[in-house]
Design a protein around this motif. Structure first.
Motif, PDB file in Angstrom:
ATOM      1  N   TRP A 159       0.947  -1.182  -0.173  1.00  0.00           N
ATOM      2  CA  TRP A 159      -0.018   0.140   0.033  1.00  0.00           C
ATOM      3  C   TRP A 159       0.729   1.224  -0.075  1.00  0.00           C
ATOM      4  O   TRP A 159       1.595   1.519   0.976  1.00  0.00           O
ATOM      5  N   LEU A 160       0.685   2.054  -0.984  1.00  0.00           N
ATOM      6  CA  LEU A 160       1.430   3.184  -1.155  1.00  0.00           C
ATOM      7  C   LEU A 160       0.635   4.419  -0.613  1.00  0.00           C
ATOM      8  O   LEU A 160      -0.638   4.485  -1.112  1.00  0.00           O
ATOM      9  N   GLN A 161       1.126   5.246   0.361  1.00  0.00           N
ATOM     10  CA  GLN A 161       0.227   6.328   0.843  1.00  0.00           C
ATOM     11  C   GLN A 161      -0.379   7.441  -0.128  1.00  0.00           C
ATOM     12  O   GLN A 161       0.097   7.458  -1.295  1.00  0.00           O
ATOM     13  N   LEU A 162      -1.121   7.964   0.331  1.00  0.00           N
ATOM     14  CA  LEU A 162      -1.995   9.226  -0.632  1.00  0.00           C
ATOM     15  C   LEU A 162      -0.672  10.183  -0.807  1.00  0.00           C
ATOM     16  O   LEU A 162       0.257  10.449  -0.150  1.00  0.00           O
ATOM     17  N   GLY A 163      -0.606  10.294  -2.214  1.00  0.00           N
ATOM     18  CA  GLY A 163       0.197  11.278  -2.799  1.00  0.00           C
ATOM     19  C   GLY A 163       1.509  10.579  -3.347  1.00  0.00           C
ATOM     20  O   GLY A 163       2.346  10.827  -4.086  1.00  0.00           O
ATOM     21  N   ILE A 164       1.465   9.191  -3.097  1.00  0.00           N
ATOM     22  CA  ILE A 164       2.648   8.257  -3.519  1.00  0.00           C
ATOM     23  C   ILE A 164       2.108   7.520  -4.958  1.00  0.00           C
ATOM     24  O   ILE A 164       1.156   6.594  -4.663  1.00  0.00           O
ATOM     25  N   VAL A 165       2.726   7.533  -5.974  1.00  0.00           N
ATOM     26  CA  VAL A 165       2.250   6.741  -6.961  1.00  0.00           C
ATOM     27  C   VAL A 165       3.781   6.333  -7.646  1.00  0.00           C
ATOM     28  O   VAL A 165       4.599   7.228  -8.129  1.00  0.00           O
ATOM     29  N   ASN A 166       3.733   5.032  -8.104  1.00  0.00           N
ATOM     30  CA  ASN A 166       4.870   4.549  -8.773  1.00  0.00           C
ATOM     31  C   ASN A 166       3.968   3.407  -9.627  1.00  0.00           C
ATOM     32  O   ASN A 166       3.930   2.145  -9.145  1.00  0.00           O
ATOM     33  N   ASP A 167       4.011   3.516 -10.948  1.00  0.00           N
ATOM     34  CA  ASP A 167       3.404   2.531 -11.807  1.00  0.00           C
ATOM     35  C   ASP A 167       4.175   1.524 -12.061  1.00  0.00           C
ATOM     36  O   ASP A 167       3.736   0.144 -12.368  1.00  0.00           O
ATOM     37  N   GLU A 168       5.523   1.536 -12.073  1.00  0.00           N
ATOM     38  CA  GLU A 168       6.485   0.405 -12.175  1.00  0.00           C
ATOM     39  C   GLU A 168       6.026  -0.412 -11.024  1.00  0.00           C
ATOM     40  O   GLU A 168       6.184  -1.858 -11.356  1.00  0.00           O
ATOM     41  N   ALA A 169       6.200   0.056  -9.919  1.00  0.00           N
ATOM     42  CA  ALA A 169       6.120  -0.891  -8.592  1.00  0.00           C
ATOM     43  C   ALA A 169       4.923  -1.631  -8.478  1.00  0.00           C
ATOM     44  O   ALA A 169       4.784  -2.993  -8.456  1.00  0.00           O
ATOM     45  N   LYS A 170       3.828  -0.609  -9.122  1.00  0.00           N
ATOM     46  CA  LYS A 170       2.441  -1.588  -9.387  1.00  0.00           C
ATOM     47  C   LYS A 170       2.531  -2.782 -10.406  1.00  0.00           C
ATOM     48  O   LYS A 170       1.870  -3.635 -10.098  1.00  0.00           O
ATOM     49  N   GLN A 171       3.129  -2.537 -11.647  1.00  0.00           N
ATOM     50  CA  GLN A 171       3.234  -3.540 -12.383  1.00  0.00           C
ATOM     51  C   GLN A 171       4.023  -4.827 -11.710  1.00  0.00           C
ATOM     52  O   GLN A 171       3.496  -5.834 -11.739  1.00  0.00           O
ATOM     53  N   ILE A 172       5.125  -4.498 -11.087  1.00  0.00           N
ATOM     54  CA  ILE A 172       6.057  -5.562 -10.427  1.00  0.00           C
ATOM     55  C   ILE A 172       5.059  -6.298  -9.597  1.00  0.00           C
ATOM     56  O   ILE A 172       5.078  -7.480  -9.343  1.00  0.00           O
ATOM     57  N   ALA A 173       4.560  -5.618  -8.491  1.00  0.00           N
ATOM     58  CA  ALA A 173       3.621  -6.082  -7.518  1.00  0.00           C
ATOM     59  C   ALA A 173       2.553  -7.087  -8.108  1.00  0.00           C
ATOM     60  O   ALA A 173       2.194  -8.095  -7.707  1.00  0.00           O
ATOM     61  N   GLN A 174       1.764  -6.615  -9.101  1.00  0.00           N
ATOM     62  CA  GLN A 174       0.733  -7.122  -9.612  1.00  0.00           C
ATOM     63  C   GLN A 174       1.056  -8.373 -10.235  1.00  0.00           C
ATOM     64  O   GLN A 174       0.302  -9.524 -10.485  1.00  0.00           O
ATOM     65  N   ASP A 175       2.197  -8.333 -11.173  1.00  0.00           N
ATOM     66  CA  ASP A 175       2.749  -9.551 -11.786  1.00  0.00           C
ATOM     67  C   ASP A 175       3.058 -10.615 -10.910  1.00  0.00           C
ATOM     68  O   ASP A 175       2.975 -11.906 -11.286  1.00  0.00           O
ATOM     69  N   ALA A 176       3.291 -10.250  -9.779  1.00  0.00           N
ATOM     70  CA  ALA A 176       4.011 -11.188  -8.808  1.00  0.00           C
ATOM     71  C   ALA A 176       2.314 -11.697  -8.010  1.00  0.00           C
ATOM     72  O   ALA A 176       2.731 -12.562  -7.044  1.00  0.00           O
ATOM     73  N   GLY A 177       1.369 -11.068  -8.108  1.00  0.00           N
ATOM     74  CA  GLY A 177       0.241 -11.707  -7.393  1.00  0.00           C
ATOM     75  C   GLY A 177      -0.264 -10.576  -6.148  1.00  0.00           C
ATOM     76  O   GLY A 177      -0.995 -11.180  -5.498  1.00  0.00           O
ATOM     77  N   LEU A 178       0.549  -9.708  -5.959  1.00  0.00           N
ATOM     78  CA  LEU A 178       0.399  -9.060  -4.795  1.00  0.00           C
ATOM     79  C   LEU A 178      -0.910  -8.050  -4.793  1.00  0.00           C
ATOM     80  O   LEU A 178      -1.192  -7.512  -6.052  1.00  0.00           O
ATOM     81  N   ASN A 179      -1.858  -7.758  -3.850  1.00  0.00           N
ATOM     82  CA  ASN A 179      -2.569  -6.767  -3.757  1.00  0.00           C
ATOM     83  C   ASN A 179      -1.794  -5.344  -3.690  1.00  0.00           C
ATOM     84  O   ASN A 179      -0.963  -5.122  -2.843  1.00  0.00           O
TER      85      ASN A 179
END
Length: 132
Positions: free
Chosen positions: A92-112
């Motif tokens: 969970w990245l808090q309010l104001g924190i956005v990183n689409d690369e981290a999102k892709q990495i996490a989701q590709d590995a099955g993380l919420n």
């Protein structure tokens, strides 16, 4: 989002400041007050609300299911990789924190994965919805 909120028990709060005027402190203390097992991660040693401060997530011997990040967005990519290696389910990245690369990495590995949202606000909303 509700799946994350329902599944949380052991939460590492990365960037949990001991300064009680900081959002990370207010949110981290809220999570403690709500009964979660919170592990403060911060560069300086000491305690927050009776909890030992860890300087790295690697120092925690218990199984973490959720990481909440209060650091600059560029740190999220490395944290996502670390979360995968540790078997963490939720990032969970808090309010104001956005990183689409981290999102892709996490989701590709099955993380919420959640970004740009306050876990305290969402938990309060979820708690209120459950009581209706």
């Amino acid at each position: 989002m509700q799946d994350i909120l329902k599944s949380m028990k052991n939460i590492a709060v990365v960037g949990f400041s001991p300064n009680d005027t900081k959002a990370s402190n207010q949110v981290g203390c809220y999570l403690i007050d709500m009964g979660f097992n919170v592990f403060p991660i911060y560069p300086k040693s000491g305690e927050i609300k009776g909890r030992k401060i860890y300087q790295s997530i690697d120092e925690i011997s218990e199984k973490i299911d959720t990481i909440v990040m209060f650091r600059k967005a560029e740190f999220a990519t490395e944290l996502a990789k670390k979360a995968i290696n540790l078997g963490v389910k939720n990032l969970w990245l808090q309010l104001g924190i956005v990183n689409d690369e981290a999102k892709q990495i996490a989701q590709d590995a099955g993380l919420n994965f959640i970004q740009d949202a306050c876990i305290m606000i969402e938990h309060k909303r979820f708690k209120n919805d459950k009581s209706k």
